[in-house]
Design a protein around this motif. Structure first.
Motif, PDB file in Angstrom:
ATOM      1  N   SER A 177       0.839  -1.213   0.000  1.00  0.00           N
ATOM      2  CA  SER A 177       0.000   0.000   0.000  1.00  0.00           C
ATOM      3  C   SER A 177       0.870   1.258   0.000  1.00  0.00           C
ATOM      4  N   LEU A 178       2.100   1.114   0.538  1.00  0.00           N
ATOM      5  CA  LEU A 178       3.065   2.226   0.623  1.00  0.00           C
ATOM      6  C   LEU A 178       2.526   3.429   1.403  1.00  0.00           C
ATOM      7  N   ILE A 179       1.602   3.156   2.305  1.00  0.00           N
ATOM      8  CA  ILE A 179       1.154   4.264   3.157  1.00  0.00           C
ATOM      9  C   ILE A 179       2.238   4.535   4.205  1.00  0.00           C
ATOM     10  N   PRO A 180       2.463   5.808   4.553  1.00  0.00           N
ATOM     11  CA  PRO A 180       3.530   6.123   5.515  1.00  0.00           C
ATOM     12  C   PRO A 180       3.161   5.765   6.954  1.00  0.00           C
ATOM     13  N   TYR A 181       1.855   5.812   7.253  1.00  0.00           N
ATOM     14  CA  TYR A 181       1.439   5.434   8.615  1.00  0.00           C
ATOM     15  C   TYR A 181      -0.013   5.003   8.615  1.00  0.00           C
ATOM     16  N   LEU A 182      -0.363   4.225   9.626  1.00  0.00           N
ATOM     17  CA  LEU A 182      -1.726   3.706   9.738  1.00  0.00           C
ATOM     18  C   LEU A 182      -2.169   3.777  11.189  1.00  0.00           C
ATOM     19  N   GLU A 183      -3.269   4.480  11.410  1.00  0.00           N
ATOM     20  CA  GLU A 183      -3.836   4.473  12.767  1.00  0.00           C
ATOM     21  C   GLU A 183      -4.579   3.169  12.961  1.00  0.00           C
ATOM     22  N   ILE A 184      -4.322   2.497  14.072  1.00  0.00           N
ATOM     23  CA  ILE A 184      -5.046   1.253  14.324  1.00  0.00           C
ATOM     24  C   ILE A 184      -5.990   1.449  15.500  1.00  0.00           C
ATOM     25  N   ASP A 185      -6.999   0.595  15.491  1.00  0.00           N
ATOM     26  CA  ASP A 185      -8.158   0.841  16.342  1.00  0.00           C
ATOM     27  C   ASP A 185      -8.026   0.141  17.693  1.00  0.00           C
ATOM     28  N   LEU A 186      -6.868   0.273  18.339  1.00  0.00           N
ATOM     29  CA  LEU A 186      -6.662  -0.357  19.656  1.00  0.00           C
ATOM     30  C   LEU A 186      -7.510   0.380  20.682  1.00  0.00           C
ATOM     31  N   ARG A 187      -8.178  -0.354  21.504  1.00  0.00           N
ATOM     32  CA  ARG A 187      -8.959   0.329  22.560  1.00  0.00           C
ATOM     33  C   ARG A 187      -8.427  -0.093  23.914  1.00  0.00           C
ATOM     34  N   VAL A 216       5.232  10.442  26.736  1.00  0.00           N
ATOM     35  CA  VAL A 216       5.501   9.023  26.991  1.00  0.00           C
ATOM     36  C   VAL A 216       4.740   8.180  25.978  1.00  0.00           C
ATOM     37  N   HIS A 217       5.471   7.433  25.188  1.00  0.00           N
ATOM     38  CA  HIS A 217       4.843   6.523  24.226  1.00  0.00           C
ATOM     39  C   HIS A 217       5.262   5.092  24.540  1.00  0.00           C
ATOM     40  N   LEU A 218       4.458   4.168  24.081  1.00  0.00           N
ATOM     41  CA  LEU A 218       4.743   2.748  24.271  1.00  0.00           C
ATOM     42  C   LEU A 218       5.012   2.153  22.886  1.00  0.00           C
ATOM     43  N   MET A 219       6.172   1.502  22.734  1.00  0.00           N
ATOM     44  CA  MET A 219       6.512   0.857  21.457  1.00  0.00           C
ATOM     45  C   MET A 219       6.413  -0.649  21.648  1.00  0.00           C
ATOM     46  N   VAL A 220       5.551  -1.274  20.881  1.00  0.00           N
ATOM     47  CA  VAL A 220       5.366  -2.728  20.992  1.00  0.00           C
ATOM     48  C   VAL A 220       5.857  -3.377  19.702  1.00  0.00           C
ATOM     49  N   HIS A 221       6.862  -4.258  19.825  1.00  0.00           N
ATOM     50  CA  HIS A 221       7.350  -5.035  18.679  1.00  0.00           C
ATOM     51  C   HIS A 221       6.897  -6.481  18.871  1.00  0.00           C
ATOM     52  N   TYR A 222       6.467  -7.102  17.804  1.00  0.00           N
ATOM     53  CA  TYR A 222       5.925  -8.459  17.919  1.00  0.00           C
ATOM     54  C   TYR A 222       6.248  -9.265  16.677  1.00  0.00           C
ATOM     55  N   ASP A 223       5.915 -10.555  16.727  1.00  0.00           N
ATOM     56  CA  ASP A 223       6.075 -11.403  15.540  1.00  0.00           C
ATOM     57  C   ASP A 223       4.969 -12.445  15.516  1.00  0.00           C
ATOM     58  N   ASN A 224       4.826 -13.084  14.389  1.00  0.00           N
ATOM     59  CA  ASN A 224       3.810 -14.121  14.170  1.00  0.00           C
ATOM     60  C   ASN A 224       2.400 -13.664  14.583  1.00  0.00           C
ATOM     61  N   PRO A 225       1.885 -12.646  13.888  1.00  0.00           N
ATOM     62  CA  PRO A 225       0.511 -12.233  14.189  1.00  0.00           C
ATOM     63  C   PRO A 225      -0.474 -13.350  13.884  1.00  0.00           C
ATOM     64  N   LYS A 226      -1.517 -13.469  14.699  1.00  0.00           N
ATOM     65  CA  LYS A 226      -2.545 -14.483  14.478  1.00  0.00           C
ATOM     66  C   LYS A 226      -3.584 -13.939  13.489  1.00  0.00           C
ATOM     67  N   PRO A 227      -4.396 -14.813  12.905  1.00  0.00           N
ATOM     68  CA  PRO A 227      -5.402 -14.349  11.932  1.00  0.00           C
ATOM     69  C   PRO A 227      -6.281 -13.223  12.495  1.00  0.00           C
ATOM     70  N   GLU A 228      -6.584 -13.296  13.772  1.00  0.00           N
ATOM     71  CA  GLU A 228      -7.393 -12.235  14.402  1.00  0.00           C
ATOM     72  C   GLU A 228      -6.732 -10.862  14.278  1.00  0.00           C
ATOM     73  N   TRP A 229      -5.393 -10.854  14.452  1.00  0.00           N
ATOM     74  CA  TRP A 229      -4.649  -9.594  14.345  1.00  0.00           C
ATOM     75  C   TRP A 229      -4.660  -9.095  12.899  1.00  0.00           C
ATOM     76  N   ASP A 230      -4.507 -10.046  11.952  1.00  0.00           N
ATOM     77  CA  ASP A 230      -4.555  -9.669  10.532  1.00  0.00           C
ATOM     78  C   ASP A 230      -5.881  -8.979  10.213  1.00  0.00           C
ATOM     79  N   SER A 231      -6.974  -9.568  10.686  1.00  0.00           N
ATOM     80  CA  SER A 231      -8.302  -8.979  10.420  1.00  0.00           C
ATOM     81  C   SER A 231      -8.411  -7.604  11.072  1.00  0.00           C
ATOM     82  N   PHE A 232      -7.850  -7.501  12.246  1.00  0.00           N
ATOM     83  CA  PHE A 232      -7.894  -6.234  12.976  1.00  0.00           C
ATOM     84  C   PHE A 232      -7.172  -5.130  12.187  1.00  0.00           C
TER      85      PHE A 232
END
Ligand code: FE2
Length: 246
Positions: free
Chosen positions: A48-58, A220-236
């Motif tokens: 998509s080459l978008i520079p940033y994406l807001e995600i809907d974490l609540r 103060v920001h929180l940086m979360v790095h992760y791997d192996n997203p589950k299908p639920e995360w992909d949909s999110f």
């Protein structure tokens, strides 16, 4: 959006900061979200080459903010981040990592990659149970790598830099625990990421970026790095993209 350059040009920032912000803070653009027949997390990240994406974490941001701000006073400036690079007022702590104060990338501690690094929940995570549980519950992923609090003191700055060469949205999320008025995150040619308290963004770290805090409060920001997203995360992620397209 106010002209940030006119504010910072009168403050004692190094030339590198003033030149970068003069050149790029005026070119704030509305982000475009390309359309695609089938939108997948992979396509969003790499094509998509978008520079940033807001995600809907609540997240329960008020409780998290209170918990984190209380705990920071115990650690006050204990791990200057990338101290050799001449940033100012930037320090961090790991909630998940090799230890609370080992905040650098694995290579810095002799490991070849994230996957071979023995990450664990740190002593700091024991002091932040609300934050830790909120992360565990909202990120549908198999592995966490580093999860860090990133603090930028009043008057602090992060010099313009890139973190990778390849353009993509990496498996990381930046969440604003606080984002005082006067804290700005600028991506070269793309404008200011519209952070507000509680908002979470993924962004392309191959694009030159810089942060300043000209407020009287800590950012103060929180940086979360992760791997192996589950299908639920992909949909999110896909749903977050679609929400931004509207
Ligand atoms: Fe960076």
């Amino acid at each position: 959006m106010e002209n940030i350059y006119s504010i910072i040009s009168n403050l004692p920032f190094p030339d590198e900061i003033t030149k970068f912000w003069k050149k790029h803070s005026l070119c704030i653009q509305k982000q475009k979200f390309p359309k695609q027949n089938i939108i997948t997390r992979d396509w969003i990240s790499t094509n998509s080459l978008i520079p940033y994406l807001e995600i809907d974490l609540r997240l329960p941001i008020n409780k998290i903010r209170t918990e984190i701000l209380n705990v920071l006073d115990f650690y006050e400036n204990s791990s200057t981040h990338r101290g050799e690079e001449m940033h100012n007022g930037w320090w961090s702590l790991c909630l998940h990592g090799l230890s609370t104060n080992k905040t650098r990338s694995p290579r810095h501690y002799g490991y070849k990659s994230d996957s071979e690094t023995p990450y664990k929940w740190t002593e700091l995570s024991d002091l932040c149970p609300i934050t830790t549980n909120a992360i565990k519950n909202s990120f549908k992923v198999e592995f966490f790598h580093r999860i860090r609090l990133m603090v930028l003191e009043p008057g602090g700055y992060i010099l313009p830099h890139t973190d990778t060469q390849k353009s993509f949205l990496p498996k990381s999320v930046n969440i604003a625990i606080t984002n005082p008025k006067g804290a700005y995150f600028l991506l070269k040619d793309k404008g200011i990421i519209p952070f507000e308290e509680g908002k979470a963004f993924k962004f392309d770290i191959s694009i030159e970026h810089s942060v300043i805090n000209i407020s009287e409060e800590r950012r103060v920001h929180l940086m979360v790095h992760y791997d192996n997203p589950k299908p639920e995360w992909d949909s999110f992620i896909v749903n977050s993209y679609k929400k931004n397209m509207k």
